[in-house]
Design a protein around this motif. Structure first.
Motif, PDB file in Angstrom:
ATOM      1  N   ALA A  60       0.847  -1.076   0.004  1.00 21.87           N
ATOM      2  CA  ALA A  60       0.212   0.038  -0.049  1.00 21.87           C
ATOM      3  C   ALA A  60       0.789   1.068  -0.143  1.00 21.87           C
ATOM      4  N   LEU A  61       2.120   1.180   0.437  1.00 21.96           N
ATOM      5  CA  LEU A  61       2.849   2.156   0.504  1.00 21.96           C
ATOM      6  C   LEU A  61       3.601   2.587  -1.032  1.00 21.96           C
ATOM      7  N   GLY A  62       3.414   1.600  -1.754  1.00 20.16           N
ATOM      8  CA  GLY A  62       4.204   1.568  -3.167  1.00 20.16           C
ATOM      9  C   GLY A  62       5.547   0.965  -3.098  1.00 20.16           C
ATOM     10  N   MET A  63       5.846   0.443  -2.190  1.00 16.76           N
ATOM     11  CA  MET A  63       7.319  -0.515  -2.300  1.00 16.76           C
ATOM     12  C   MET A  63       7.202  -1.541  -3.234  1.00 16.76           C
ATOM     13  N   SER A  64       8.197  -1.597  -3.961  1.00 23.53           N
ATOM     14  CA  SER A  64       8.726  -2.626  -4.853  1.00 23.53           C
ATOM     15  C   SER A  64       8.790  -3.832  -4.242  1.00 23.53           C
ATOM     16  N   LYS A  65       8.603  -5.001  -5.148  1.00 26.41           N
ATOM     17  CA  LYS A  65       8.717  -6.282  -4.705  1.00 26.41           C
ATOM     18  C   LYS A  65      10.262  -6.659  -3.840  1.00 26.41           C
ATOM     19  N   GLY A  66      11.056  -6.251  -4.343  1.00 25.85           N
ATOM     20  CA  GLY A  66      12.352  -6.461  -3.837  1.00 25.85           C
ATOM     21  C   GLY A  66      12.364  -5.912  -2.517  1.00 25.85           C
ATOM     22  N   LYS A  67      12.167  -4.479  -2.518  1.00 23.01           N
ATOM     23  CA  LYS A  67      12.165  -3.900  -1.264  1.00 23.01           C
ATOM     24  C   LYS A  67      11.530  -4.446  -0.047  1.00 23.01           C
ATOM     25  N   ILE A  68      10.080  -4.836  -0.543  1.00 22.78           N
ATOM     26  CA  ILE A  68       9.241  -5.603   0.541  1.00 22.78           C
ATOM     27  C   ILE A  68       9.973  -6.913   1.002  1.00 22.78           C
ATOM     28  N   MET A  69      10.450  -7.595   0.151  1.00 18.94           N
ATOM     29  CA  MET A  69      11.048  -8.838   0.696  1.00 18.94           C
ATOM     30  C   MET A  69      12.318  -8.576   1.643  1.00 18.94           C
ATOM     31  N   TRP A  70      13.199  -7.372   1.225  1.00 22.76           N
ATOM     32  CA  TRP A  70      14.452  -7.310   1.739  1.00 22.76           C
ATOM     33  C   TRP A  70      14.356  -6.427   3.069  1.00 22.76           C
ATOM     34  N   ARG A  71      13.407  -5.469   3.203  1.00 21.82           N
ATOM     35  CA  ARG A  71      13.434  -4.513   4.149  1.00 21.82           C
ATOM     36  C   ARG A  71      12.201  -4.859   5.311  1.00 21.82           C
ATOM     37  N   ILE A  72      11.158  -5.450   4.625  1.00 24.44           N
ATOM     38  CA  ILE A  72       9.857  -5.868   5.630  1.00 24.44           C
ATOM     39  C   ILE A  72       9.934  -7.379   5.962  1.00 24.44           C
ATOM     40  N   ILE A  73       9.679  -8.395   4.928  1.00 24.77           N
ATOM     41  CA  ILE A  73       9.300  -9.776   5.289  1.00 24.77           C
ATOM     42  C   ILE A  73      10.638 -10.298   5.616  1.00 24.77           C
ATOM     43  N   LEU A  74      12.045 -10.281   5.079  1.00 24.88           N
ATOM     44  CA  LEU A  74      12.909 -11.206   5.401  1.00 24.88           C
ATOM     45  C   LEU A  74      13.465 -10.715   6.949  1.00 24.88           C
ATOM     46  N   PRO A  75      13.652  -9.295   7.237  1.00 17.52           N
ATOM     47  CA  PRO A  75      14.159  -9.034   8.619  1.00 17.52           C
ATOM     48  C   PRO A  75      13.063  -9.693   9.613  1.00 17.52           C
ATOM     49  N   GLN A  76      11.876  -9.902   9.532  1.00 19.20           N
ATOM     50  CA  GLN A  76      10.901 -10.359  10.406  1.00 19.20           C
ATOM     51  C   GLN A  76      11.188 -11.909  10.352  1.00 19.20           C
ATOM     52  N   ALA A  77      11.169 -12.546   9.141  1.00 22.94           N
ATOM     53  CA  ALA A  77      11.347 -13.920   9.061  1.00 22.94           C
ATOM     54  C   ALA A  77      12.611 -14.261   9.719  1.00 22.94           C
ATOM     55  N   MET A  78      13.536 -13.498   9.748  1.00 20.82           N
ATOM     56  CA  MET A  78      15.010 -13.812  10.438  1.00 20.82           C
ATOM     57  C   MET A  78      14.867 -14.540  11.895  1.00 20.82           C
ATOM     58  N   ARG A  79      13.722 -13.794  12.443  1.00 18.64           N
ATOM     59  CA  ARG A  79      13.389 -14.079  13.936  1.00 18.64           C
ATOM     60  C   ARG A  79      13.150 -15.889  13.975  1.00 18.64           C
ATOM     61  N   VAL A  80      12.313 -16.081  13.193  1.00 20.31           N
ATOM     62  CA  VAL A  80      12.004 -17.614  13.198  1.00 20.31           C
ATOM     63  C   VAL A  80      13.410 -18.483  12.351  1.00 20.31           C
ATOM     64  N   ILE A  81      14.068 -17.601  11.377  1.00 25.68           N
ATOM     65  CA  ILE A  81      14.930 -18.394  10.559  1.00 25.68           C
ATOM     66  C   ILE A  81      16.314 -18.615  11.620  1.00 25.68           C
ATOM     67  N   VAL A  82      16.703 -17.659  12.324  1.00 23.44           N
ATOM     68  CA  VAL A  82      17.970 -17.838  13.044  1.00 23.44           C
ATOM     69  C   VAL A  82      18.083 -18.857  13.869  1.00 23.44           C
ATOM     70  N   PRO A  83      17.203 -19.270  14.839  1.00 21.16           N
ATOM     71  CA  PRO A  83      17.733 -20.269  15.808  1.00 21.16           C
ATOM     72  C   PRO A  83      17.825 -21.979  15.001  1.00 21.16           C
ATOM     73  N   PRO A  84      16.906 -22.287  14.062  1.00 21.80           N
ATOM     74  CA  PRO A  84      17.249 -23.553  13.454  1.00 21.80           C
ATOM     75  C   PRO A  84      18.335 -23.287  12.486  1.00 21.80           C
ATOM     76  N   THR A  85      18.707 -22.486  12.114  1.00 21.10           N
ATOM     77  CA  THR A  85      19.767 -22.043  11.057  1.00 21.10           C
ATOM     78  C   THR A  85      21.148 -22.295  11.909  1.00 21.10           C
ATOM     79  N   GLY A  86      21.072 -21.790  13.174  1.00 22.13           N
ATOM     80  CA  GLY A  86      22.213 -21.968  14.388  1.00 22.13           C
ATOM     81  C   GLY A  86      22.399 -23.242  14.570  1.00 22.13           C
ATOM     82  N   ASN A  87      21.084 -24.069  14.809  1.00 24.71           N
ATOM     83  CA  ASN A  87      21.285 -25.404  14.851  1.00 24.71           C
ATOM     84  C   ASN A  87      21.849 -26.397  13.833  1.00 24.71           C
ATOM     85  N   GLU A  88      21.432 -26.028  12.461  1.00 30.08           N
ATOM     86  CA  GLU A  88      22.118 -26.756  11.326  1.00 30.08           C
ATOM     87  C   GLU A  88      23.520 -26.052  11.275  1.00 30.08           C
TER      88      GLU A  88
END
Lengths: 258, 319
Positions: free
Chosen positions: B188-216
């Motif tokens: 809705a803010l007019g962000m591009s697909k790439g920006k949405i992924m790198w600035r909004i979605i991925l940083p929040q996903a990292m909270r879930v991604i980091v612990p099992p990645t540490g495990n791996e």
């Protein structure tokens, strides 16, 4: 309330929306003039939120046309044939339209200030210093200048929603969409958000507000539209409709919410 | 908050707490076992701590640690890059992308890593030359496979490609865990697909991604001991095994290897702690670190206001 220039900014013509076989919107026509506050009410499931979300293409348009500022939303018309716009072109159209969600949808990993700065810096490419000054001004305007460094999780629902309004305003849109902005709030927090919206209306912003706040419609609305079952049942001056609804369904709905 | 200091504060209840004799008994039993084990460490001569001391900083061992670290880091970097790509492809609108991502995960997760390592070791036998050209048409250049895919490269490819399949699933779960409203708000803010992924979605996903990645990553540290299959013969496990075979003293050299693995794992865990704190911003980690000076000035009342905010809205912070 406000003096309208009688210049249509938003035109919705014959809008239909299907989810599979489910016919949610069944031919909506609506015009919102520049500087006008258009309030949309109706029972849940009436399609009012879906209609609003079609305006900035969060929902695709199954049939009909929506134009904002004379520009067709989501399509390019070439020789009477519609062509889908590219993602980039849709993003450009959305920059002119601010949206406020029922559940705020602030970015939880960014502070209030960073939330408001995000689009000016990363969509418009404004320098950070200027964007920060502008963001702090906006936060001040919604009464949260002293909360700039707070994360959304440290703010009340009402405060979060006001940050969300500031975030949408940061792109200087010509149109603001409000999707039930006070429905997720505790009753005592609703007033602050509505006051910000009233100020915004007074400043001449064109607004489409989907809400259950009949008081807001009466006080601030230039037009009131009552939707039910995917159609516009009744539309006109808010005070007249609230005082004297013409349709049985409108009467019944108002009787329940007032 | 500090009720007892106030003159007309209520008298606080002083109740007798519930006793837990079971906890005491079980604690004593565990402590007894620990004591017996510790005693054996010091008194059992078969541990040969003198040999552990001799070899813990042996050149071969320290080099082995270096190679093991190199293999771990290189294969994890390769795996993370591939996994991000695979997770994005899995979410793509393009069915070919979704399908190829699925097949990749199916294959590399579905075959043993040992088999894959042997396979990469034999790649030069299977394809003696790598050449670029048009299929069934002219050839532009050609290289000896054995020259490019040496044992180190084969080990990294084997470990990294296998790991990418597991990480792709972790990344996919992380991306899916982010609320749909975040995507909509950014759109809705007019962000591009790439920006949405790198600035909004991925940083929040990292909270879930980091612990099992540490495990791996910790898992990978130890999986590197399988590179013997390539064969790659410089890693920590191979180095200590070779020394053990030479000295006929397997136990102390296993202890040497175990100590080094534990040391590296501990360091990795510290690193993971800081990465988690970084990506927990605004959710787990409410330190107002991200505010720059001007904003901090505008924010006015600092830590105090924040503490009161948290208590004002417990339901918000609980979310």
């Amino acid at each position: 309330m406000t003096v309208t220039a009688e210049k249509p900014l938003v035109k919705i013509e014959g809008l239909h929306k299907y989810y599979g076989h489910h016919h949610v919107l069944r031919g909506i026509d609506m015009t919102v003039n520049q500087g006008e506050v258009s309030v949309v009410i109706g029972p849940s499931g009436s399609g009012k939120s879906t209609m609003l979300r079609c305006v900035n293409l969060l929902e695709s348009i199954s049939a009909g046309r929506i134009s904002v500022g004379g520009q067709l939303i989501g399509y390019r018309e070439v020789n009477g044939k519609l062509h889908d716009l590219k993602t980039k072109e849709i993003a450009a159209q959305r920059r002119e339209i601010g949206m406020v969600f029922q559940r705020f949808n602030l970015f939880p990993h960014k502070t209030a200030l960073q939330n408001v700065m995000e689009a000016p810096v990363h969509v418009k490419g404004q320098p950070k210093a200027a964007a920060q000054k502008w963001a702090l001004e906006l936060l001040d305007r919604v009464g949260l200048g002293d909360r700039a460094g707070h994360y959304p999780s440290q703010l009340s629902g009402g405060q979060q929603q006001r940050v969300a309004i500031a975030r949408a305003l940061a792109m200087e849109p010509e149109l603001m969409l409000f999707d039930e902005p006070t429905s997720a709030l505790d009753p005592e927090l609703v007033g602050d958000v509505l006051n910000v919206m009233k100020d915004l209306a007074k400043s001449g912003m064109t607004m489409i507000v989907v809400t259950h706040e009949i008081g807001f419609a009466r006080e601030v609305g230039d037009t009131l539209t009552f939707m039910d079952g995917g159609v516009v049942v009744e539309s006109g001056d808010p005070r007249e409709i609230i005082a004297n609804p013409q349709h049985a369904r409108t009467k019944e709905f108002l009787g329940r919410v007032l | 908050m500090e009720h007892h200091q106030h003159p007309d504060a209520p008298v606080l209840n002083k109740s007798v707490p519930v006793r837990h004799p079971g906890r005491w008994i079980s604690a004593i039993i565990i402590l007894a076992f620990v004591a017996v084990f510790l005693q054996s460490l010091f008194t059992n001569p078969n541990f040969r701590w003198d040999i552990v001391g001799t070899y813990i900083l042996d050149v071969k061992v320290v080099q082995g640690v270096g190679w093991t670290l190199l293999l771990t880091v290189a294969s994890m970097v390769l795996a993370i890059v591939l996994a991000i790509l695979l997770a994005f492809m899995r979410q793509s609108d393009n069915p070919i992308f979704r399908w190829s991502s699925w097949v990749w995960v199916w294959f590399f997760r579905g075959t043993p890593v040992y088999t894959q390592l042997v396979f990469w070791g034999l790649i030069a036998v299977l394809y003696p030359k790598i050449s670029a050209g048009v299929p069934f048409g002219p050839e532009f250049f050609s290289l000896d496979t054995a020259a490019i895919v040496n044992a180190t490269v084969a080990a990294i490819l084997g470990l990294g490609l296998n790991e990418s399949a597991y990480l792709a699933e972790i990344f996919r779960a992380g991306l899916k865990s982010v609320d749909r409203g975040q995507q909509e708000a950014a759109e809705a803010l007019g962000m591009s697909k790439g920006k949405i992924m790198w600035r909004i979605i991925l940083p929040q996903a990292m909270r879930v991604i980091v612990p099992p990645t540490g495990n791996e990553t910790i898992g990978m540290l130890k999986t590197t001991s399988l590179v013997l299959a390539v064969p790659f013969t410089l890693d920590l496990t191979f180095a200590t095994n070779a020394l053990a075979n030479r000295t006929y003293l397997p136990v102390p050299l296993l202890i040497v290897a175990a100590i080094w693995y534990l040391v590296i794992t501990s360091i990795l865990m510290v690193g993971q702690h800081f990465i988690e704190a970084y990506y927990g911003k605004g959710v787990d980690n409410l330190a107002p670190a991200a505010v720059n000076p001007a904003a901090a000035k505008a924010a006015g009342p600092g830590a105090d206001a924040q503490r009161s905010m948290k208590t004002d809205f417990p339901e918000e912070s609980a979310r």
